[in-house]
Write a protein that holds these residues in place. Structure first.
Motif, mmCIF file in Angstrom:
data_model
loop_
_atom_site.group_PDB
_atom_site.id
_atom_site.type_symbol
_atom_site.label_atom_id
_atom_site.label_comp_id
_atom_site.label_asym_id
_atom_site.label_seq_id
_atom_site.Cartn_x
_atom_site.Cartn_y
_atom_site.Cartn_z
ATOM 1 N N ILE A 148 0.849 -1.176 0.091
ATOM 2 C CA ILE A 148 0.024 -0.141 0.115
ATOM 3 C C ILE A 148 0.999 1.380 -0.051
ATOM 4 O O ILE A 148 1.779 1.316 0.848
ATOM 5 C CB ILE A 148 -0.868 0.043 1.197
ATOM 6 C CG1 ILE A 148 -1.767 -1.396 1.255
ATOM 7 C CG2 ILE A 148 -1.737 1.122 1.426
ATOM 8 C CD1 ILE A 148 -2.795 -1.339 2.036
ATOM 9 N N VAL A 149 0.540 1.997 -1.081
ATOM 10 C CA VAL A 149 1.501 3.456 -1.260
ATOM 11 C C VAL A 149 0.567 4.507 -1.147
ATOM 12 O O VAL A 149 -0.481 4.333 -1.555
ATOM 13 C CB VAL A 149 2.522 3.381 -2.442
ATOM 14 C CG1 VAL A 149 3.380 2.041 -2.178
ATOM 15 C CG2 VAL A 149 1.556 2.997 -3.783
ATOM 16 N N GLU A 150 1.249 5.461 -0.926
ATOM 17 C CA GLU A 150 0.615 7.040 -1.201
ATOM 18 C C GLU A 150 0.319 7.509 -2.665
ATOM 19 O O GLU A 150 -0.619 8.012 -2.855
ATOM 20 C CB GLU A 150 1.286 7.945 -0.314
ATOM 21 C CG GLU A 150 1.293 7.774 1.101
ATOM 22 C CD GLU A 150 1.934 8.976 1.939
ATOM 23 O OE1 GLU A 150 2.348 10.161 1.437
ATOM 24 O OE2 GLU A 150 2.592 8.641 3.212
ATOM 25 N N SER A 151 1.354 7.329 -3.466
ATOM 26 C CA SER A 151 0.957 7.802 -4.842
ATOM 27 C C SER A 151 1.588 6.825 -6.048
ATOM 28 O O SER A 151 2.498 6.028 -5.817
ATOM 29 C CB SER A 151 1.876 9.032 -4.666
ATOM 30 O OG SER A 151 2.993 8.900 -4.991
ATOM 31 N N PRO A 152 1.167 7.128 -7.143
ATOM 32 C CA PRO A 152 1.533 6.437 -8.221
ATOM 33 C C PRO A 152 3.223 6.538 -8.495
ATOM 34 O O PRO A 152 4.029 5.474 -8.820
ATOM 35 C CB PRO A 152 1.071 7.278 -9.382
ATOM 36 C CG PRO A 152 -0.251 7.669 -9.006
ATOM 37 C CD PRO A 152 0.052 8.081 -7.504
ATOM 38 N N ALA A 153 3.635 7.672 -7.929
ATOM 39 C CA ALA A 153 5.299 7.826 -7.906
ATOM 40 C C ALA A 153 5.819 7.048 -7.019
ATOM 41 O O ALA A 153 6.936 6.249 -7.290
ATOM 42 C CB ALA A 153 5.682 9.426 -7.517
ATOM 43 N N ASP A 154 5.183 6.558 -5.988
ATOM 44 C CA ASP A 154 5.794 5.635 -5.141
ATOM 45 C C ASP A 154 5.715 4.287 -5.788
ATOM 46 O O ASP A 154 6.848 3.332 -5.647
ATOM 47 C CB ASP A 154 5.125 5.144 -3.770
ATOM 48 C CG ASP A 154 4.969 6.707 -3.038
ATOM 49 O OD1 ASP A 154 5.957 7.407 -3.174
ATOM 50 O OD2 ASP A 154 4.138 6.936 -2.290
ATOM 51 N N VAL A 155 4.754 3.688 -6.430
ATOM 52 C CA VAL A 155 4.828 2.532 -6.980
ATOM 53 C C VAL A 155 5.832 2.510 -8.226
ATOM 54 O O VAL A 155 6.799 1.415 -8.231
ATOM 55 C CB VAL A 155 3.474 2.420 -8.201
ATOM 56 C CG1 VAL A 155 3.452 1.236 -8.984
ATOM 57 C CG2 VAL A 155 2.216 2.294 -7.262
ATOM 58 N N LEU A 156 6.266 3.637 -9.037
ATOM 59 C CA LEU A 156 7.144 3.694 -9.777
ATOM 60 C C LEU A 156 8.625 3.385 -9.172
ATOM 61 O O LEU A 156 9.521 2.816 -9.650
ATOM 62 C CB LEU A 156 7.112 5.065 -10.702
ATOM 63 C CG LEU A 156 6.085 5.387 -11.650
ATOM 64 C CD1 LEU A 156 6.027 6.549 -12.281
ATOM 65 C CD2 LEU A 156 6.532 4.086 -12.896
ATOM 66 N N LEU A 199 2.507 -2.056 4.498
ATOM 67 C CA LEU A 199 2.224 -0.631 4.533
ATOM 68 C C LEU A 199 3.292 0.150 4.145
ATOM 69 O O LEU A 199 4.580 0.198 4.927
ATOM 70 C CB LEU A 199 1.676 -0.107 5.892
ATOM 71 C CG LEU A 199 0.283 -0.965 6.271
ATOM 72 C CD1 LEU A 199 0.001 -0.676 7.827
ATOM 73 C CD2 LEU A 199 -0.697 -0.244 5.347
ATOM 74 N N ALA A 200 3.363 0.665 2.998
ATOM 75 C CA ALA A 200 4.677 1.665 2.260
ATOM 76 C C ALA A 200 4.265 3.079 2.236
ATOM 77 O O ALA A 200 4.665 3.683 1.620
ATOM 78 C CB ALA A 200 4.827 0.990 1.110
ATOM 79 N N VAL A 206 -0.347 -8.036 8.598
ATOM 80 C CA VAL A 206 0.066 -6.515 8.169
ATOM 81 C C VAL A 206 1.631 -6.191 8.618
ATOM 82 O O VAL A 206 1.686 -6.534 9.645
ATOM 83 C CB VAL A 206 -0.975 -5.665 8.789
ATOM 84 C CG1 VAL A 206 -0.677 -4.016 8.354
ATOM 85 C CG2 VAL A 206 -2.425 -5.902 8.509
ATOM 86 N N SER A 207 2.135 -5.778 7.716
ATOM 87 C CA SER A 207 3.588 -5.161 7.979
ATOM 88 C C SER A 207 3.891 -4.011 7.397
ATOM 89 O O SER A 207 3.224 -3.215 6.704
ATOM 90 C CB SER A 207 4.763 -6.377 7.086
ATOM 91 O OG SER A 207 4.535 -6.173 5.698
ATOM 92 N N ARG A 208 5.006 -3.411 8.118
ATOM 93 C CA ARG A 208 5.253 -1.955 7.720
ATOM 94 C C ARG A 208 6.806 -2.090 6.919
ATOM 95 O O ARG A 208 7.587 -2.892 7.480
ATOM 96 C CB ARG A 208 5.384 -1.165 9.050
ATOM 97 C CG ARG A 208 5.739 0.093 9.010
ATOM 98 C CD ARG A 208 4.251 1.147 8.737
ATOM 99 N NE ARG A 208 4.784 2.578 8.748
ATOM 100 C CZ ARG A 208 5.048 3.213 7.548
ATOM 101 N NH1 ARG A 208 4.851 2.669 6.221
ATOM 102 N NH2 ARG A 208 5.104 4.513 7.670
#
Lengths: 206, 206
Positions: A81-89, A148-149, A174-176
């Motif tokens: 789980i990321v905050e933004s598409p930039a994080d996926v990239l 959780l990222a 659930v991990s961080r």
């Protein structure tokens, strides 16, 4: 306003581009790169009009379901789980993660009026409960671990905490992601919070 | 290639924009500025298609004759010769020059195959001989002083020198902009060539 002034002003919508660089870009395109400028106009129009959110993971895509969710080779048991598409990239560029993502498009921020519903957390819940049709293989998603990222700041931590609570009744781990001294960083110049995390998160290697 | 990758790649035609900032710009536009992105596309298309060179001074304009050449309030006796449209903008931003311009779009550079004909010097000659219909007032240009404002480097000097020779038979004064220590500069850190020019170009003030 002349079309030149118009372009100089329109370019300033781009982050990091002020009047000076907008002028430089405009004159450069006019002088040396008119075909490139026209291609850029076409690419902009397509992207602005066609890109939407993946119906599974909310990442940007022009298809109904994005490339990653559609990739049968990705492990559906791992969900990052990321905050933004930039994080996926960033994760994809780093490589090494074979699971799938869920994009929040933000973080909990009551002061800005951003609540759980803005982050697609209802959809996340349905995804984890297997109620969303997932990848190309037609399988229901069967998430076993949620990573959780979100970013390591107050709002990112609050968001992670909220999701932990939300998923407490679900049969998922659930991990961080780990926080610590970044590679290439120097301990001497690392802030205290990061060092505390680095010590807490230490591992046996001997 | 997805439309997102396509936009990231197309943005890199802009000077100073690499893969990282192109990605940042793309995600920013998609997330927060789709209307601005579409406006930018329109502005780009218009500028790339409509902007041409002024038939008098060769500066960029979308009209047949540019705003400055068309401005009856500008002194037609003063003609400032510059290498690029960016130089015109620099002088106009600085203010204080009430004459007109002529844009070379380059400088003499035999190694790159750039000769006098590429710089519009034939047109410059006709302009100074009063053979080009000039400003809105319908007057023939009647240039009395030509100010050479090419850049102070080898090619700029060679270009200025060539124009001096070319105009030697014409009844015009030819001048060169002053070179010296820039305002706000420090003599301690100024290079020797500039200091030599600053000394040579000294003026009585007492």
């Amino acid at each position: 306003m002349s079309v030149i002034d118009n372009l100089i002003s329109a370019l300033q919508v781009l982050p990091g581009v002020g009047p000076k660089s907008a002028q430089r870009m405009t004159l450069f395109l006019l002088q040396a790169q008119r075909p490139g400028g026209l291609e850029l106009a076409t690419a902009l129009t397509s992207a602005m009009q066609e890109v939407r959110e993946c119906s599974v993971c909310r990442n940007f895509t022009e298809a109904a379901i994005c490339r990653i969710c559609n990739d049968g080779g990705r492990d559906p048991r791992l969900l990052c789980i990321v905050e933004s598409p930039a994080d996926v990239l960033a994760f994809e560029t780093a490589g090494g993660f074979s699971g799938r993502y869920f994009v929040l498009h933000g973080k909990l921020s009551p002061l800005d009026g951003i609540g759980p519903e803005d982050l697609g957390l209802v959809q996340l819940g349905r995804l984890i409960q297997g109620e969303v049709d997932g990848a190309a293989d037609g399988d229901k998603n069967r998430v076993e671990e949620v990573i959780l990222a979100t970013n390591p700041n107050v709002e990112g931590e609050a968001t992670a905490h909220y999701i932990v609570q939300m998923l407490s009744a679900e049969p998922v781990v659930v991990s961080r992601i780990a926080h610590g001294v970044p590679l290439g960083g120097e301990i001497e110049y690392t802030d205290g919070g990061t060092l505390a995390h680095a010590l807490q998160g230490r591992r046996n290697i001997g």
